[in-house]
Write an enzyme that holds these catalytic residues in place. Structure first.
Site, PDB file in Angstrom:
ATOM      1  N   TRP A 109       0.818  -1.222   0.000  1.00  0.00           N
ATOM      2  CA  TRP A 109       0.000   0.000   0.000  1.00  0.00           C
ATOM      3  C   TRP A 109       0.845   1.262   0.000  1.00  0.00           C
ATOM      4  CZ3 TRP A 109      -4.366  -0.554  -2.066  1.00  0.00           C
ATOM      5  CH2 TRP A 109      -5.048  -1.759  -1.945  1.00  0.00           C
ATOM      6  N   ASP A 145      -1.296   6.645   6.152  1.00  0.00           N
ATOM      7  CA  ASP A 145      -2.407   5.794   5.731  1.00  0.00           C
ATOM      8  C   ASP A 145      -2.672   4.821   6.874  1.00  0.00           C
ATOM      9  OD1 ASP A 145      -4.091   3.884   4.699  1.00  0.00           O
ATOM     10  OD2 ASP A 145      -2.845   3.384   2.965  1.00  0.00           O
ATOM     11  N   LYS A 151     -12.787  -1.415   7.020  1.00  0.00           N
ATOM     12  CA  LYS A 151     -12.091  -2.381   7.889  1.00  0.00           C
ATOM     13  C   LYS A 151     -12.505  -2.163   9.344  1.00  0.00           C
ATOM     14  CE  LYS A 151      -8.652  -2.131   4.371  1.00  0.00           C
ATOM     15  NZ  LYS A 151      -8.639  -3.449   3.751  1.00  0.00           N
TER      16      LYS A 151
HETATM   17  N1  PMP Z   1      -4.351   1.424   2.142  1.00  0.00           N
HETATM   18  C1  PMP Z   1      -4.429   0.293   2.858  1.00  0.00           C
HETATM   19  C2  PMP Z   1      -3.504   0.116   4.027  1.00  0.00           C
HETATM   20  C3  PMP Z   1      -5.364  -0.677   2.517  1.00  0.00           C
HETATM   21  O1  PMP Z   1      -5.446  -1.816   3.237  1.00  0.00           O
HETATM   22  C4  PMP Z   1      -6.235  -0.456   1.431  1.00  0.00           C
HETATM   23  C5  PMP Z   1      -7.306  -1.448   1.040  1.00  0.00           C
HETATM   24  N2  PMP Z   1      -7.124  -2.742   1.354  1.00  0.00           N
HETATM   25  C6  PMP Z   1      -6.091   0.723   0.698  1.00  0.00           C
HETATM   26  C7  PMP Z   1      -5.151   1.647   1.091  1.00  0.00           C
HETATM   27  C8  PMP Z   1      -6.954   1.009  -0.487  1.00  0.00           C
HETATM   28  O2  PMP Z   1      -8.229   1.292  -0.060  1.00  0.00           O
HETATM   29  P1  PMP Z   1      -9.438   1.578  -1.047  1.00  0.00           P
HETATM   30  O3  PMP Z   1      -9.775   0.271  -1.678  1.00  0.00           O
HETATM   31  O4  PMP Z   1     -10.480   2.110  -0.124  1.00  0.00           O
HETATM   32  O5  PMP Z   1      -8.982   2.589  -2.041  1.00  0.00           O
END
Ligand code: PMP
Length: 359
Positions: A101, A171, A195
């Site tokens: 991520w 994040d 989550k």
């Molecule tokens: N950052 C993290 C740490 C994630 O776990 C996720 C989704 N699993 C995201 C960003 C992306 O999130 P989204 O699908 O809401 O764009």
């Protein structure tokens, strides 16, 4: 049979939150209509907004000089909004690469600005976090970006990093509201809802007010933090139902004892599962112990030819979505705020039994 959902997100929500949403679904507080049928500009929805902001501020002990935004577009959208809003033309930013991520954020950052990757744990397959002594910081960076909990590899910062000199951006999608933290250390924290907070479609961002409207760039309207700050996140129709459910979760967390209670629950859940993994040679965790996540716990079987039957029998026992991310393989159990300890106890019992039968 009781079912427990270990998926990484959209994830299991606290059962009392689900029950309240169900009880109120057709008739919200005697209005005769559902939240999903309600104008986002109605007095009823204004009450929902007020309460949710109030409760989230209380959970975080949020000072006046921070703004909460309830956005759409997911956490991924924030990976674009952060460079666009924080950096003026020609400015660069520091990023720490600790997994998938933060890697995505780096790729997106590079499309929009100059990115300095201060360190990367890619060579270690993201099983640890590079120590601050190895970070190559840029003294001119507009911000320092990191991912507090890497959902896929299961590494988590144990504390807010204090080595960075630039304003901190984090994040926290997969560990937000699971422990106390000092929000005043940050210029921006964001989390996709699906989550620890509520249904997908909502992203919560908390931004220090002096960072809003500070870029010299002309931004598309909905990419500008200022648009959302000026309209209390009502510039266009927000994800009303997700916002409402996030509000129910904030309330529930407060009733449970706030973030300290969420942290002690998270420690109890993750310790139970790590103990099971560590005490049986049939299972192992690839992650460096110092950085193990309380939220996302990948593990592998000594004999990976048994993965399929493990997953199948787990599902038959009501233990769902344990398959590891496609990029890592093996298993992964995600243990967010909504997972009762009983769910982990049931999983551990299943794992011990499986190991006895197949190990
Ligand atoms: N950052 C993290 C740490 C994630 O776990 C996720 C989704 N699993 C995201 C960003 C992306 O999130 P989204 O699908 O809401 O764009």
């Amino acid at each position: 049979m009781k079912v427990f959902n270990f998926g990484a997100g959209p994830a299991q929500l606290p059962p009392p939150v689900m029950q309240q949403a169900q009880a109120e679904f057709l008739d919200w507080h005697g209005t005769g209509i559902s939240v999903i049928e309600m104008s986002h500009r109605s007095p009823s929805f204004a009450d929902i907004i007020d309460q949710s902001e109030h409760d989230l501020s209380e959970l975080l002990s949020l000072p006046e000089h921070y703004q909460i935004l309830f956005l759409q577009g997911g956490a991924t959208h924030m990976m674009s909004m952060v460079p666009l809003n924080f950096l003026s033309r020609g400015q660069s930013a520091d990023y720490l690469h600790t997994g998938n991520w933060s890697g995505k954020a780096i790729n997106e950052g590079r499309r929009l600005a100059a990115v300095n990757v201060v360190a990367s744990s890619k060579a270690d397959e993201f099983m640890r976090i590079p120590p601050p002594s190895q970070w190559q910081l840029d003294p001119g960076a507009g911000y320092f970006y990191y991912c507090d909990n890497e959902t896929i590899s299961g590494v988590e910062f144990q504390d807010v990093p204090d080595a960075a000199t630039a304003p901190l951006v984090s994040d926290m999608t997969s560990n937000f509201l699971s422990r106390e933290f000092d929000i005043t250390r940050f210029a921006c924290v964001f989390a996709g809802a699906q989550k620890n907070i509520g249904p997908a479609g909502l992203t919560v961002a908390i931004i220090r007010k002096d960072c809003i409207g500070s870029s010299d760039r002309t931004l598309p309207l909905l990419y500008d933090f200022k648009t959302h700050a000026d309209t209390r996140s009502l510039s266009n129709t927000p994800a009303t139902f997700s916002w409402y459910m996030a509000g129910l979760t904030f309330r529930w967390i407060l009733q449970q004892g706030g973030l300290a209670a969420m942290h002690s629950n998270a420690l109890a859940r993750s310790a139970l599962l790590y103990d099971c993994i560590d005490s049986d040679d049939f299972y192992s965790s690839p992650v460096d112990r110092a950085y193990r996540s309380r939220m996302n716990i990948p593990f592998v079987l000594a004999d990976d030819s048994l993965d399929k039957v493990f997953l199948q029998q787990a599902a038959e026992a009501g233990l769902l979505a344990l398959k590891g991310h496609r990029s890592v393989g093996g298993m992964r159990a995600s243990l967010y705020n909504g997972m009762p300890l009983e769910g982990v106890a049931t999983l551990v019992e299943f794992m011990r039994d499986f190991s006895r039968r197949k190990g």
